[in-house]
Design a protein around this motif. Structure first.
Motif, PDB file in Angstrom:
ATOM      1  N   ILE A  62       1.051  -0.816   0.066  1.00  0.00           N
ATOM      2  CA  ILE A  62       0.300   0.017   0.114  1.00  0.00           C
ATOM      3  C   ILE A  62       1.107   1.176   0.337  1.00  0.00           C
ATOM      4  CG2 ILE A  62      -1.751   1.051   1.332  1.00  0.00           C
ATOM      5  CD1 ILE A  62      -2.721  -1.054   2.634  1.00  0.00           C
ATOM      6  N   SER A  63       0.491   2.226  -1.062  1.00  0.00           N
ATOM      7  CA  SER A  63       1.468   3.171  -0.858  1.00  0.00           C
ATOM      8  C   SER A  63       1.470   4.044   0.368  1.00  0.00           C
ATOM      9  CB  SER A  63       1.043   4.417  -1.706  1.00  0.00           C
ATOM     10  OG  SER A  63      -0.605   4.646  -2.053  1.00  0.00           O
ATOM     11  N   LYS A  64       2.185   4.523   0.717  1.00  0.00           N
ATOM     12  CA  LYS A  64       2.318   5.764   1.736  1.00  0.00           C
ATOM     13  C   LYS A  64       1.275   6.542   1.479  1.00  0.00           C
ATOM     14  CE  LYS A  64       6.667   6.025   4.240  1.00  0.00           C
ATOM     15  NZ  LYS A  64       7.673   6.905   4.167  1.00  0.00           N
ATOM     16  N   LYS A  65       0.849   6.907   0.336  1.00  0.00           N
ATOM     17  CA  LYS A  65      -0.072   8.100   0.688  1.00  0.00           C
ATOM     18  C   LYS A  65      -1.239   7.618   0.782  1.00  0.00           C
ATOM     19  CE  LYS A  65      -1.738  11.490  -3.072  1.00  0.00           C
ATOM     20  NZ  LYS A  65      -1.748  11.925  -4.180  1.00  0.00           N
ATOM     21  N   GLN A  66      -1.913   6.296   0.131  1.00  0.00           N
ATOM     22  CA  GLN A  66      -2.472   5.777   0.473  1.00  0.00           C
ATOM     23  C   GLN A  66      -3.244   5.395   1.741  1.00  0.00           C
ATOM     24  OE1 GLN A  66      -5.823   5.265  -1.407  1.00  0.00           O
ATOM     25  NE2 GLN A  66      -6.321   4.669   0.364  1.00  0.00           N
ATOM     26  N   LEU A  67      -1.727   4.748   2.442  1.00  0.00           N
ATOM     27  CA  LEU A  67      -2.261   4.640   3.957  1.00  0.00           C
ATOM     28  C   LEU A  67      -2.354   5.930   4.920  1.00  0.00           C
ATOM     29  CD1 LEU A  67      -1.617   1.673   6.153  1.00  0.00           C
ATOM     30  CD2 LEU A  67       0.923   2.462   5.608  1.00  0.00           C
ATOM     31  N   TYR A  68      -1.877   6.415   4.420  1.00  0.00           N
ATOM     32  CA  TYR A  68      -2.073   7.932   5.247  1.00  0.00           C
ATOM     33  C   TYR A  68      -3.375   8.041   5.021  1.00  0.00           C
ATOM     34  CZ  TYR A  68      -1.558  12.303   6.802  1.00  0.00           C
ATOM     35  OH  TYR A  68      -2.191  14.098   7.999  1.00  0.00           O
ATOM     36  N   LYS A  69      -4.370   8.812   3.947  1.00  0.00           N
ATOM     37  CA  LYS A  69      -5.614   8.745   3.861  1.00  0.00           C
ATOM     38  C   LYS A  69      -6.301   7.532   4.920  1.00  0.00           C
ATOM     39  CE  LYS A  69      -5.869  10.165  -0.532  1.00  0.00           C
ATOM     40  NZ  LYS A  69      -5.960   9.866  -2.299  1.00  0.00           N
ATOM     41  N   ASN A  70      -5.948   6.013   4.977  1.00  0.00           N
ATOM     42  CA  ASN A  70      -6.706   5.353   5.198  1.00  0.00           C
ATOM     43  C   ASN A  70      -6.382   5.261   6.936  1.00  0.00           C
ATOM     44  OD1 ASN A  70      -5.762   2.984   2.806  1.00  0.00           O
ATOM     45  ND2 ASN A  70      -7.944   3.218   3.509  1.00  0.00           N
ATOM     46  N   VAL A  71      -5.215   5.881   7.562  1.00  0.00           N
ATOM     47  CA  VAL A  71      -4.524   5.362   9.114  1.00  0.00           C
ATOM     48  C   VAL A  71      -5.949   7.283   9.408  1.00  0.00           C
ATOM     49  CG1 VAL A  71      -2.804   6.785  10.490  1.00  0.00           C
ATOM     50  CG2 VAL A  71      -2.435   5.180   8.906  1.00  0.00           C
ATOM     51  N   GLN A  72      -5.952   7.786   8.664  1.00  0.00           N
ATOM     52  CA  GLN A  72      -6.896   9.411   8.696  1.00  0.00           C
ATOM     53  C   GLN A  72      -7.851   9.229   9.347  1.00  0.00           C
ATOM     54  OE1 GLN A  72      -6.549  12.437   5.741  1.00  0.00           O
ATOM     55  NE2 GLN A  72      -5.634  14.083   8.121  1.00  0.00           N
ATOM     56  N   LYS A  73      -8.157   8.199   8.079  1.00  0.00           N
ATOM     57  CA  LYS A  73      -9.683   7.926   8.455  1.00  0.00           C
ATOM     58  C   LYS A  73     -10.508   6.956   9.678  1.00  0.00           C
ATOM     59  CE  LYS A  73     -11.252   8.474   3.486  1.00  0.00           C
ATOM     60  NZ  LYS A  73     -11.719   7.772   2.039  1.00  0.00           N
ATOM     61  N   ALA A  74      -9.525   6.326   9.911  1.00  0.00           N
ATOM     62  CA  ALA A  74      -9.429   4.809  11.231  1.00  0.00           C
ATOM     63  C   ALA A  74      -9.643   5.340  12.026  1.00  0.00           C
ATOM     64  CB  ALA A  74      -8.007   3.508  10.875  1.00  0.00           C
ATOM     65  N   PHE A  75      -8.072   6.543  12.010  1.00  0.00           N
ATOM     66  CA  PHE A  75      -7.914   7.158  13.773  1.00  0.00           C
ATOM     67  C   PHE A  75      -8.456   8.211  14.321  1.00  0.00           C
ATOM     68  CE2 PHE A  75      -4.161   4.614  13.938  1.00  0.00           C
ATOM     69  CZ  PHE A  75      -4.800   3.726  14.099  1.00  0.00           C
ATOM     70  N   SER A  76      -9.265   9.230  13.424  1.00  0.00           N
ATOM     71  CA  SER A  76     -10.357   9.945  13.193  1.00  0.00           C
ATOM     72  C   SER A  76     -11.574  10.238  14.924  1.00  0.00           C
ATOM     73  CB  SER A  76     -11.333   9.893  12.057  1.00  0.00           C
ATOM     74  OG  SER A  76     -12.495   9.292  12.208  1.00  0.00           O
ATOM     75  N   PHE A  77     -10.773  10.449  15.872  1.00  0.00           N
ATOM     76  CA  PHE A  77     -10.615  10.412  17.000  1.00  0.00           C
ATOM     77  C   PHE A  77     -10.046  11.226  18.329  1.00  0.00           C
ATOM     78  CE2 PHE A  77     -10.506   6.058  16.631  1.00  0.00           C
ATOM     79  CZ  PHE A  77      -9.578   5.907  17.163  1.00  0.00           C
ATOM     80  N   THR A  78     -10.635  11.621  18.892  1.00  0.00           N
ATOM     81  CA  THR A  78      -9.251  11.972  19.829  1.00  0.00           C
ATOM     82  C   THR A  78      -8.130  11.025  20.139  1.00  0.00           C
ATOM     83  OG1 THR A  78     -10.541  12.955  20.949  1.00  0.00           O
ATOM     84  CG2 THR A  78      -9.356  12.741  22.802  1.00  0.00           C
ATOM     85  N   HIS A  79      -7.012  11.412  20.456  1.00  0.00           N
ATOM     86  CA  HIS A  79      -5.877  10.506  20.391  1.00  0.00           C
ATOM     87  C   HIS A  79      -5.666  10.323  21.284  1.00  0.00           C
ATOM     88  CE1 HIS A  79      -5.169  12.093  16.464  1.00  0.00           C
ATOM     89  NE2 HIS A  79      -5.785  10.987  16.298  1.00  0.00           N
ATOM     90  N   PRO A  80      -5.153   8.536  21.969  1.00  0.00           N
ATOM     91  CA  PRO A  80      -4.305   8.509  23.747  1.00  0.00           C
ATOM     92  C   PRO A  80      -3.939   9.832  24.501  1.00  0.00           C
ATOM     93  CG  PRO A  80      -3.641   7.232  21.470  1.00  0.00           C
ATOM     94  CD  PRO A  80      -4.489   8.279  21.106  1.00  0.00           C
ATOM     95  N   LEU A  81      -4.978   9.724  25.952  1.00  0.00           N
ATOM     96  CA  LEU A  81      -4.536  11.150  26.160  1.00  0.00           C
ATOM     97  C   LEU A  81      -3.351  10.556  28.037  1.00  0.00           C
ATOM     98  CD1 LEU A  81      -7.656  12.708  26.764  1.00  0.00           C
ATOM     99  CD2 LEU A  81      -5.875  13.279  25.483  1.00  0.00           C
ATOM    100  N   LYS A  82      -2.746  10.878  28.261  1.00  0.00           N
ATOM    101  CA  LYS A  82      -1.425  11.039  29.581  1.00  0.00           C
ATOM    102  C   LYS A  82      -2.552  11.232  30.677  1.00  0.00           C
ATOM    103  CE  LYS A  82       3.389  10.905  29.655  1.00  0.00           C
ATOM    104  NZ  LYS A  82       3.837  11.897  30.881  1.00  0.00           N
ATOM    105  N   VAL A  83      -2.786  10.560  31.345  1.00  0.00           N
ATOM    106  CA  VAL A  83      -3.274  11.673  32.538  1.00  0.00           C
ATOM    107  C   VAL A  83      -2.080  10.868  34.302  1.00  0.00           C
ATOM    108  CG1 VAL A  83      -5.239  11.662  34.367  1.00  0.00           C
ATOM    109  CG2 VAL A  83      -5.758  11.340  32.097  1.00  0.00           C
ATOM    110  N   LYS A  84      -1.879  12.220  34.852  1.00  0.00           N
ATOM    111  CA  LYS A  84      -0.817  12.072  36.045  1.00  0.00           C
ATOM    112  C   LYS A  84      -1.730  11.247  36.926  1.00  0.00           C
ATOM    113  CE  LYS A  84       1.999  14.396  39.317  1.00  0.00           C
ATOM    114  NZ  LYS A  84       3.662  13.556  38.660  1.00  0.00           N
TER     115      LYS A  84
END
Length: 429
Positions: A67-89
């Motif tokens: 999978i080309s990096k350009k295509q993969l970036y689009k798929n990753v962007q769609k897949a992870f289209s929510f709040t990313h992991p948060l680190k809490v003390k």
């Protein structure tokens, strides 16, 4: 990317085939032929990247040119289209990595949504695909929502009746349309056994285009590596030097992904494999004897698994890297200790849920003076509202994702753990 079958080493497939098949011959898991490594200078560079760009680099390191990096970036962007992991003390030397800010409020959203993107990308002929998976709680919702209303995809999810929380059930058993849910009169291991039997029926598998979305699918597993890098990127230089990560373990996919992040070059000092009373792996690591007991129902139900599928991958990883299994830290926690850990976290000003509380307890017990600890928050506390409220004597607000489904009717079917009944359902429904 070439992968081989752990039960039939002669069977080698590329990434696309592994994603489509799910399992290989003799129900064997696929495992990478080559384990890529980031050079130290590359590692420093990618840790400075944003989450989507970094995740694309990590996945591309495995998938290569399929999978080309350009295509993969689009798929990753769609897949992870929510709040990313948060680190809490939490304390001076312990943090929690919250992985439950996706649409179904669980860490499973990362793997399930990336897999959905891969299935969609690879289904070039628009053939009908049947996704069959078993869940002990959170996988079902993540898979259901990832594939909901997706054309040419039918999803069938098995779960143990009465052994997941009502809110977990409401989250994926109220969707309908291309999502079919079946409660099984038995344990999660019974559900998993039915899935394996279906995959073992070659004629059935071919006739309905069978695939699995459990953590046995390589696409889900690879996606989970990404948040370990995110966690590391959020650490201070001092914290990175002696980092210990405690992972709540059910089917052991999450820990496998963590260990794969280490093979890529992430300098994590140690992992703790954390289980509840379903302690097959801790007992094995203590005695060297693999002796699964009957599955026990606990308040940390997503970990109620006695025969974890991904353990074979972990053993292979340690063998390939010439690591010593004795270096893997481990432990199991009873329900009463889990409740006490939840109360302790609450007194520290943090509302958690049973699975993360187990990881916190074992991390606290095993962390050395010079080490920094991180435990994974795998699900939103509100998914276990009744349990958490009863233990902590407090009221939890329901997030919109749960509130909107709370009063909808369950659309599940119900069967005994009988493969012939499941087979009939797969063919007729």
């Amino acid at each position: 990317m070439q992968l081989y079958n752990l039960k039939h080493n002669q069977e080698e497939v590329n990434f696309e085939t592994a994603v489509k098949l799910g399992l290989g011959q003799q129900q064997g898991l696929f495992f990478p032929v080559k384990l890529p490594v980031f050079k130290p200078i590359e590692l420093l560079k990618i840790l400075e990247m944003d989450f989507i760009t970094r995740s694309t680099e990590i996945l591309s390191k495995f998938i290569h040119h399929e999978i080309s990096k350009k295509q993969l970036y689009k798929n990753v962007q769609k897949a992870f289209s929510f709040t990313h992991p948060l680190k809490v003390k939490i304390t001076q030397n312990i943090d929690c990595l919250e992985l439950f800010h996706g649409p179904t409020l669980a860490f499973k959203d990362f793997g399930a949504r990336f897999m959905a993107q891969m299935i969609m990308l690879m289904n070039r002929n628009h053939e009908t695909v049947t996704i069959l998976t078993a869940t002990s709680g959170d996988t079902g919702a993540a898979v259901a929502h990832a594939f909901y209303k997706m054309k040419n995809v039918r999803v069938i999810i098995l779960y143990p009746k009465g052994k997941i929380s009502i809110l977990q059930e409401k989250l994926f058993c109220t969707l309908g349309q291309n999502i079919k849910t079946i409660s099984i009169n038995g344990s999660f291991d019974d559900c998993q056994k039915l899935v394996k039997e279906a995959f073992n029926d070659k004629k059935l598998k071919e006739s309905i285009g069978l695939n699995s979305a459990n953590s046995i699918n390589i696409s889900r597993l690879l996606a989970q590596i990404c948040y370990y890098f995110e966690a590391f990127s959020l650490m201070s230089e001092k914290q990175r030097k002696n980092l210990v990560i405690a992972v709540p373990c059910g089917n052991f996919g999450n820990l496998t992904a963590g260990l794969l992040s280490k093979t890529l070059g992430l300098p994590i000092k140690a992992f703790i494999a954390c289980t509840n009373a379903n302690d097959t792996v801790p007992r094995f690591l203590s005695s060297g004897i693999w002796n699964p007991n009957k599955t026990i129902s606990t308040i940390s139900n997503a970990m109620d698994i006695s025969q974890p599928n991904n353990w074979a991958r972990i053993e292979e990883l340690f063998h390939r890297k010439k690591w010593n299994l004795k270096e893997l830290r481990f432990g199991s926690v009873s329900d009463s200790t889990t409740k006490n850990a939840l109360k302790e976290l609450f007194e520290l000003g943090y509302i958690s849920e049973p699975h993360a509380a187990i990881a916190y307890q074992l991390l606290k017990n095993q962390l050395k003076k010079e080490e920094f600890g991180l435990f994974l928050g795998t699900a939103h506390p509100a998914k276990f509202k009744n349990t958490v409220e009863e233990i902590l004597n407090t009221q939890l607000e329901l997030p919109d994702a749960l509130e909107s489904r709370m009063h909808l009717p369950l659309l599940s079917y119900n069967i005994n753990p009988d493969f012939q009944k499941l087979k009939k359902f797969l063919i007729e429904k």
